[in-house]
Design an enzyme around this catalytic site. Structure first.
Site, PDB file in Angstrom:
ATOM      1  N   SER A  31     -14.145 -13.855 -14.040  1.00 55.98           N
ATOM      2  CA  SER A  31     -12.724 -14.165 -13.866  1.00 55.98           C
ATOM      3  C   SER A  31     -12.276 -14.181 -12.412  1.00 55.98           C
ATOM      4  O   SER A  31     -11.128 -14.525 -12.131  1.00 55.98           O
ATOM      5  CB  SER A  31     -11.869 -13.150 -14.639  1.00 55.98           C
ATOM      6  OG  SER A  31     -12.093 -11.846 -14.157  1.00 55.98           O
TER       7      SER A  31
ATOM      8  N   LYS B  96      -4.119  -7.660 -17.620  1.00 48.40           N
ATOM      9  CA  LYS B  96      -4.063  -8.153 -16.247  1.00 48.40           C
ATOM     10  C   LYS B  96      -2.626  -8.454 -15.831  1.00 48.40           C
ATOM     11  O   LYS B  96      -2.206  -8.137 -14.707  1.00 48.40           O
ATOM     12  CB  LYS B  96      -4.928  -9.401 -16.105  1.00 48.40           C
ATOM     13  CG  LYS B  96      -6.428  -9.145 -16.271  1.00 48.40           C
ATOM     14  CD  LYS B  96      -7.223 -10.437 -16.220  1.00 48.40           C
ATOM     15  CE  LYS B  96      -8.714 -10.186 -16.386  1.00 48.40           C
ATOM     16  NZ  LYS B  96      -9.502 -11.438 -16.362  1.00 48.40           N
TER      17      LYS B  96
END
Length: 852
Positions: free
Chosen positions: A743, A786
């Protein structure tokens, strides 16, 4: 009858000092050696490498060896036994020592101690006569009569032993073959005698004295056996049982004593067990096993070790809740209120529990689901399991699986092993007493594995609704139905859970809390709990919401609320000190007022203690209530802030970008830093990166090199070949933390684009997403955690992959209102959103667009 073969011992013998045991000639004894002189004797005279030396020792009884070889020898016993060491076994635990197996040869008398160190050596004189015993008996009639009388008692004792006919015949032959003069020493060491009596036999040098002293010991043993035979109940298999050669090592008991009462109680317990087995509701197979075991128990002597094992097994079988269960509370409205009162937020989890209740209303025989709550620490996974049990009206039992590395902890031990016991599942059912409890399998992701098996594999049957109705514990060895048990597992991550086990559970993600949720949880649950634990009331302390927000943002950095709870505990302790001091000051002020009133009539003595005057003068008023916890008080109690919002400072130069990462502890922001220098075109990566993250960095630099002309990216020499005479260093701070995953791809591209373009990345932007070599942005996981981490850090814009847009629905609405989201399908869109004014494509001057 054969005679004794002559034994001649050396005139000088090394001495082994013993204290608690007496060795007689012709007998064998095992003794421990751990003192300095004795250890030196064994090492010097008995051991040569790994072989055993045939050295005759002098064993001195009733003489303790000093712990240190610097101390003097105590007075030695006058008579000892010459012995030969048959076996020596060494050990270092709990301290260095040897275990000796020694056989007595003959008596000796110490004439003179020749030396004391490193071990004692003495000049000795052999005492046992070496003449032929038959010749002695012919010349001395009294000795012959004593010998015959002793032999008759010995034969009578052997015939009374509880042994088989062949064993008795073998002992008779042994008595006939042994020399008569050796029988007193040998039988004294076998029958039940004290060390004092053995010492008297050792000191009896004369054969007549030895026979006279040993005959009463034999008579006493025979009388004890007669009394024991009278009190014993005859059994059919008495003539078949064989016991140890050493006869009757316990004192015979008298009827009506405590032993008889205990035996009667045991018989009553067996009757009660048999009654419970008949009236129990256990399955037919389990009932057959119990009936078989109770029959074995009745025939088994209570002294056998297996007696207690079998009895414990039967007691467990009748205590297990085979068909006993509690009635579920299926009121959905009451369940919703209870869950809302106990836990704030967690809507997805509450909805799943209410769905289970609704289905239970429609179908009574529904099998219990296997739920797995996955989330960071401190978000309430364990407490939710307890609330689920409270909502259903079921018993609750927690099984901690963290660090368990033996499959027997789950399945139990087979009864053939010493110390066997059932597994944690069966033990838990016995504890709660019902067959439909709520079992919380805590920290299932931290199961270990060892040579004793894999406990995760043992859980496969437990957590499979199609199989756990027939779960077989190794200790029970019969099936038990677990289908009515509601299993709830908790984990911080699914990465370490075996796929087969993960497939059997329904995963429910429990994400971290937002700042607003933490404030609500703090004022609904944490602060009242801490006030109660510290004996405070709301009238004594006041914590405003802005103070709570300051603690959340500046003193904690977590997805859950455990650290927040500890901070409130520290505040309450500080306030408790102030309150206690204030009460003390009030009491002192009251006493000083009384003293002032009386002082008008009395003069103060010159020799009065100055402390009392100064104490009264220095008295301060108690603090005003309630005590307000503001920013100044917060700094005094908790110290300077632990975390500061440093995003804007760290993005003050090109080559820095903010990414978003997921950890088992929740989401967090991650800085990526890049720098370039003259070199040979090498790419250096630091920060404890995994292979996937390293590959993302190589992908990013390859994509930028292939699109350098498109975006007019150059190195320090103005070349579009970004690695031409240039080295690039990529660093991911928090170097002690291992990092991996795909990511960070878009963050690395943005960081390098900022470095080569000389432009700053926006300080309020964070991003996440995987990249491809063609510049596509692929979806990643952990979007909610996140985004919450970015919100906690004060960021305003989040760049996520376009295919992750669906995950935004799980984010609380108040967080979505504070943030703006950019969904990107390619790196062009990422770069345009990450830089102020976008990241336009640079067109080459002088080109004419063709209209053909």
């Amino acid at each position: 009858m054969s005679s004794v073969s002559p034994i001649q011992i050396p005139s000088r013998l090394p001495l082994l000092l013993t204290h608690e045991s007496v060795l007689l000639p012709g007998s064998t004894m095992r003794t421990s050696v751990d003192t300095a002189r004795n250890l030196q004797l064994v090492r010097s005279r008995l051991l040569k490498g790994t072989s055993l030396q045939s050295t005759i020792l002098g064993v001195i009884p009733n003489t303790p060896d000093p712990a240190s070889d610097t101390q003097d020898l105590p007075p030695l016993h006058r008579i000892g036994t010459a012995a030969l060491a048959v076996q020596v076994v060494g050990s270092n635990w709990p301290k260095p020592h040897y275990t000796l197996l020694i056989t007595g040869l003959c008596r000796f008398q110490i004439v003179q101690v020749l030396k004391e160190k490193p071990y004692p050596v003495a000049e000795v004189e052999q005492l046992d006569r070496l003449e032929e015993f038959p010749n002695i008996c012919k010349s001395r009639e009294e000795l012959g009569e004593l010998s015959e009388q002793f032999y008759r008692y010995a034969v009578q004792l052997v015939e009374m032993l509880d042994m088989s006919v062949p064993a008795v015949a073998k002992l008779r032959r042994l008595l006939d073959n042994l020399p008569r003069e050796a029988l007193p020493d040998i039988l004294t060491s076998i029958i039940r005698t004290s060390n004092k009596e053995k010492l008297q036999i050792l000191d009896a040098v004369s054969l007549e004295d030895r026979f006279k002293m040993t005959i009463p010991l034999l008579v006493r043993q025979i009388e004890g056996l007669k009394l024991l035979q009278k009190t014993r109940k005859p059994k059919q298999d008495d003539d078949k049982r064989v016991i140890a050669i050493r006869p009757i090592r316990r004192i015979p008991h008298i009827p009506g004593t405590l032993e008889d009462e205990e035996e009667e109680e045991d018989n009553d317990d067996i009757v009660m067990l048999e009654k419970k087995i008949r009236t129990s509701s256990m399955p037919e197979q389990a009932h057959k096993v119990c009936v078989k075991e109770i029959k074995r128990l009745k025939k088994m002597p209570q002294s056998m070790p297996e007696y207690a094992l079998t009895r414990n097994y039967l007691e467990l079988m009748v205590e297990l809740p085979w068909n006993k269960s509690t009635t579920d509370r299926l009121d959905i409205r009451a369940a919703r209120i209870l869950l809302d009162n106990d836990h704030y937020a967690m809507e997805k989890l509450k909805r799943r529990v209410l769905e289970y209740l609704a289905v239970r209303q429609l179908k009574n025989n529904l099998k219990g689901p296997i739920l797995c709550f996955v989330g960071p620490p401190g978000v309430g996974k364990t407490s939710v399991g307890r609330s689920v049990a409270k909502t259903l009206g079921r018993e609750f039992h927690r099984i901690a699986l963290g660090g368990v590395c033996d499959q027997s902890d789950i399945r139990g031990h087979r009864r053939t092993y010493v110390g066997s016991m059932p597994g944690r599942i069966i033990n838990g059912l016995k504890t709660v007493g019902v067959n439909n409890p709520v079992f919380l399998l805590d920290e299932v992701d931290k199961l270990g594995k060892s040579l004793q098996g894999d406990p995760a594999a043992a859980l496969l049957e437990v957590l499979d609704p199609e199989q756990n109705h027939n779960f077989t514990d190794h200790y029970l060895n019969v099936a038990f139905d677990l289908s009515q048990v509601l299993f709830i597992a908790t984990a911080n991550t699914t990465a370490t859970i075996p796929p087969a086990l993960l497939d059997r559970m329904e995963i429910i993600q429990v994400p971290g809390y937002t700042q607003e949720e933490k404030i609500e949880i703090a004022h609904r649950h944490l602060i009242p709990k801490q006030l109660e634990q510290h004996g405070l009331t709301p009238q004594q302390i006041q914590i405003p919401q802005h103070t709570t927000l300051a603690i959340i943002t500046r003193y904690t950095r977590e997805a859950g609320v455990r650290s927040l709870d500890r901070k409130f505990g520290a505040i309450c302790r500080a306030v408790a000190v102030k309150v206690a001091e204030g009460q003390h000051k009030e009491a002192k002020l009251d006493r000083s007022d009384v003293a002032d009133g009386e002082g008008c009539k009395e003069h103060v003595l010159e020799d009065a203690k100055p402390e009392s005057i100064s104490d009264t003068a220095d008295l301060a008023l108690p603090p005003e209530m309630p005590i307000l916890i503001d920013s100044h008080a917060l700094k005094d109690i908790l110290g300077p802030p632990l975390y500061e919002l440093e995003v804007s400072e760290r993005l003050s130069q090109p080559g820095v970008a903010i990414g978003l990462a997921w950890t088992p502890l929740g989401g967090k922001i991650m800085f990526v830093e890049a720098s370039r220098m003259d070199g040979e075109g090498q790419l250096t990566l630091t920060g404890q990166l995994g292979d996937v993250m390293k590959e993302s960095a190589h992908l990013a630099i390859s994509w930028l090199r292939s699109n350098a002309k498109k975006y007019h990216l150059t190195n320090a020499f103005g070349s579009f070949d970004l690695l031409d005479n240039t080295d690039i260093h990529l660093h991911f701070p928090a170097g002690a933390v291992t990092k991996d995953g795909p990511s960070a791809g878009v963050t690395i591209v943005t960081c390098l684009a900022s470095l080569f373009s000389g432009r700053l990345v926006r300080s309020d932007v964070a991003m996440t997403g995987e990249i491809t070599l063609r510049g596509l942005v692929l979806p990643v996981g952990g979007i909610k955690d996140k985004v919450l981490a970015a919100h906690r850090a004060g960021l305003k814009q989040i760049i996520i992959p376009q295919r992750n847009e669906k995950d935004l629905e799980e984010i609380p609405s108040n967080v979505r209102q504070d943030l703006s989201f950019v969904t990107a399908s390619c790196l062009d869109e990422v770069l345009n959103a990450a830089f102020d004014g976008g990241f336009p494509v640079k067109t080459r001057p002088g080109l004419i667009d063709s209209k053909l």
